[in-house]
Structures are given as structure tokens and as C-alpha cells.
Scaffold this active site. Structure first.
Site, mmCIF file in Angstrom:
data_model
loop_
_atom_site.group_PDB
_atom_site.id
_atom_site.type_symbol
_atom_site.label_atom_id
_atom_site.label_comp_id
_atom_site.label_asym_id
_atom_site.label_seq_id
_atom_site.Cartn_x
_atom_site.Cartn_y
_atom_site.Cartn_z
ATOM 1 C CG HIS A 122 -2.003 -0.988 1.197
ATOM 2 N ND1 HIS A 122 -2.850 -1.181 0.122
ATOM 3 C CD2 HIS A 122 -2.383 -1.904 2.135
ATOM 4 C CE1 HIS A 122 -3.691 -2.162 0.389
ATOM 5 N NE2 HIS A 122 -3.421 -2.616 1.601
ATOM 6 C CG ASP A 159 -2.974 -8.388 0.703
ATOM 7 O OD1 ASP A 159 -2.258 -8.680 1.676
ATOM 8 O OD2 ASP A 159 -3.985 -7.656 0.806
ATOM 9 C CG HIS A 161 -6.669 -5.228 1.718
ATOM 10 N ND1 HIS A 161 -6.162 -6.175 2.594
ATOM 11 C CD2 HIS A 161 -7.800 -4.747 2.285
ATOM 12 C CE1 HIS A 161 -6.956 -6.253 3.655
ATOM 13 N NE2 HIS A 161 -7.965 -5.404 3.481
ATOM 14 C CG ASP A 246 -5.212 -10.151 3.330
ATOM 15 O OD1 ASP A 246 -4.845 -10.651 2.256
ATOM 16 O OD2 ASP A 246 -4.920 -8.990 3.665
#
Length: 336
Positions: A122, A159, A161, A246
Site C-alpha cells: 500500500h 493479497d 486488498h 487475507d
């Protein structure tokens, strides 16, 4: 596998209630306690120049000073202490080591996997966010491109996200092909299919926003029919995986249905592609916030690449998965 690991990464203390805690690495180490063919490598930290090769100079100075002053809340989610700077530099160095080890021939049961934290995908060029300060996989890719006989790097980010930071850093470059599998609508809200690169990087960012409830068959269908053909046409000299766990069906902060075995099957697909195309493969840890699901996912990747039989997972994609695959084709990805 060869695992990059440094104790300093435990010193990045986010507080007792923060999901990105040192317990994540401790849980992984426990899950690997009885595994065969484990080697831990305490690789050197990244240099300030290596971090500045993918981040703005002023941002790098600001993070370093923020930590030197004792840290605090950079934003609502992203927390630092004095030791965070050293942990972030170590985490980036571990990712770069993983790429280097792969390029030096580590594969199969010795495939390198960087176990660093804080995570990185991120972190954009000029800001920290989403628990991330330094974009580890970007540092690894840039070091390989700058210092090794590497012209093209492919990155698959599984991931849950969207890796907005990795996309941001490489969006207009032609030497990196970035693919993100993520849950549609989840933090940070970026990663629409229409975001596909700019300038020299046009068509070399692929976003795969899966609706909640997608699982193994949906991931594998898109990988097999869209991602692998795109990677094969790109012909990478290095393949990196931003490996968050995740999207697991039991992870506490997502609604995806990827199984532990599904991660192993996908990892084996990537290893087979790497072997067939002579593209060295390395893994870089990102998210995963259920300690059991995170640690079992890493262990599954280790076991599968060490020769364990693959799990019997669902192979018939859902209607949502088929719709995502069709939307990617409409966008111009995959065999036309």
C-alpha cells in the site's frame, strides 16, 4: 524453502489491538517449526538509496524523522515507533534478498520467501498507508532491474486488498507487469479493471476485483486463462508474488473464500510457470490477519513447493468468477 527473516521486524510495535502485529511472524515461525528443508536467512537491510529508488526523497526523509522522533499515528491505520524505520528497511532488504536468491538459482524446495514486516504494497511513492511504509516488492523489483541482468519483472499480488502502492510506482513503466487479485470494494477502494497502465506501461497493470464470496476456482480460472497467457507474452526475467493470505475463507477482515489448499495450488501453478519459462520465482509477505490462516497458508506454500501432493480444490468457477474473467477479456486481457 529459504525464508528471509530478521528479529528487528518484531520491534515494529503497532500496539496490542492492531491487526498487523509481531504475532503474525511468530505464528508463521511456529507453523514452520517441524517443517523439513527450512533455512532462515538474515539478509542485509535495504539502503536508503534503494528505498529512494521507488519513493520520493522527501517522503523517505519524513518517515525516517517521524520514527526518530518516537513515531505515532501516521494515519488512522498506519502506526510507527522508533524501531519502525529499522524494521521497514530490514523488511525491504529481505524482499530484495528473495529476488536476488531466486535470480541466483534458488528454486523448487529452496524457493525464497521473505517474511518481513511492516508489509509494503500500500505504500505509494510519496506516502505511507494501509500499515505500509516502504514498498518492499517494489524495492525488490527495482534492485533486480537496476543491478542484475533483468529487463522485465512480473508481479502477482494475491493479497485481498488492492496493492495501490505497487500500482502507483510502476503504472507508467514498461518493465514491470503488475497483476492484483483483490476483493472488490475493500480498502483502499482502488483497483478497478479500467486501471490498466499509462504511457509505456499501458496494458501492463491488470486489476482483478473479485466480488465477495469468490474462491479457489475463480482465482485459478482467471490465472489459467488470463494471467498466465499475459505473463507468458510479457516474458519476465523474474516473477515476484506479493503474498498476502487475507483472502482466506476464515480470515477475519475479508469475505473471500480461498482455502489453504487453494493457495498451495496457485503457488504450484506459479512455480510450474517459472520452471517452464525460466523466470525465477520469489515470494514477499504482505497481509493476513488471522494467525492460524496466515501461518497455515505460508506452511502450505512451503509444503507444496517441497513436493507435497496438491489439495483437491474446486475447479468450476462461480458466475461471479466467470463475469470477472469475461470483463478482463473485454478489457483486452488474455487471448483475444
Amino acid at each position: 524453502m529459504k525464508f528471509g527473516y530478521r528479529e528487528i521486524c518484531l520491534e515494529h510495535d503497532t500496539g496490542s489491538r492492531h491487526p498487523e502485529s509481531p504475532d503474525r511472524l511468530r505464528a508463521i515461525r511456529r507453523a514452520l517449526d517441524d517443517a523439513e528443508d527450512i533455512e532462515y536467512v538474515a539478509a542485509d537491510a535495504a539502503t536508503k538509496a534503494e528505498v529512494a529508488s521507488v519513493h520520493a526523497d522527501e517522503y523517505v526523509r519524513s518517515v525516517r524523522q517521524f520514527c526518530a522522533d518516537g513515531g505515532g499515528n501516521w494515519d488512522a491505520d498506519t502506526v510507527a515507533v522508533e524501531e519502525t524505520w529499522d524494521a521497514a528497511m530490514a523488511s525491504a532488504g529481505l524482499a530484495a534478498w528473495a529476488a536476488e536468491a531466486a535470480l541466483d538459482g534458488a528454486d523448487g524446495a529452496e524457493t525464497p520467501f521473505s517474511l518481513g514486516r511492516p508489509p509494503g504494497h500500500h505504500a505509494v511513492a510519496d506516502d505511507a498507508m494501509g500499515f505500509c511504509f516502504v514498498n518492499n516488492v517494489a524495492v525488490a523489483a527495482e534492485r533486480a532491474l537496476s543491478e542484475r541482468d533483468v529487463d522485465r519483472v512480473a508481479i502477482l499480488d494475491w493479497d485481498v486488498h488492492h496493492g495501490n502502492g505497487t500500482q502507483d510506482i510502476f503504472y507508467d513503466r514498461g518493465d514491470v507487469y503488475y497483476v492484483s487479485f483483490h476483493e472488490e470494494g475493500l480498502y483502499p477502494g482502488t483497483g478497478d479493471i479500467s486501471e490498466s497502465g499509462d504511457g509505456e506501461g499501458e496494458g501492463q497493470t491488470m486489476n482483478v476485483p473479485f466480488p465477495p464470496g469468490c474462491g479457489d476456482a475463480d482465482y485459478l480460472s482467471v490465472y489459467d486463462t488470463i494471467v498466465e497467457p499475459e505473463f507468458e507474452a510479457f516474458d519476465p526475467d523474474l516473477l515476484l508474488v506479493s503474498a498476502g493470505f487475507d483472502a482466506h475463507e476464515q480470515d477475519p477482515i475479508s469475505r473471500m473464500l480461498v482455502s489453504t489448499g487453494g493457495y498451495g495450488v496457485l503457488a504450484k501453478r506459479l512455480a510450474d510457470f517459472a520452471e517452464r519459462t525460466d523466470a525465477p520465482l520469489a515470494f514477499v509477505l504482505e497481509g493476513g490477519y488471522g494467525l492460524e490462516t496466515l501461518s497455515s497458508g505460508v506452511r502450505e506454500v512451503h509444503d507444496v513447493l517441497g513436493g507435497k501432493e496438491l489439495a483437491d480444490v474446486d475447479t468450476e468457477p462461480s458466475e461471479d468468477g466467470r463475469n470477472v474473467r469475461d470483463a478482463l477479456v473485454y478489457q483486452g486481457f488474455g487471448p483475444q
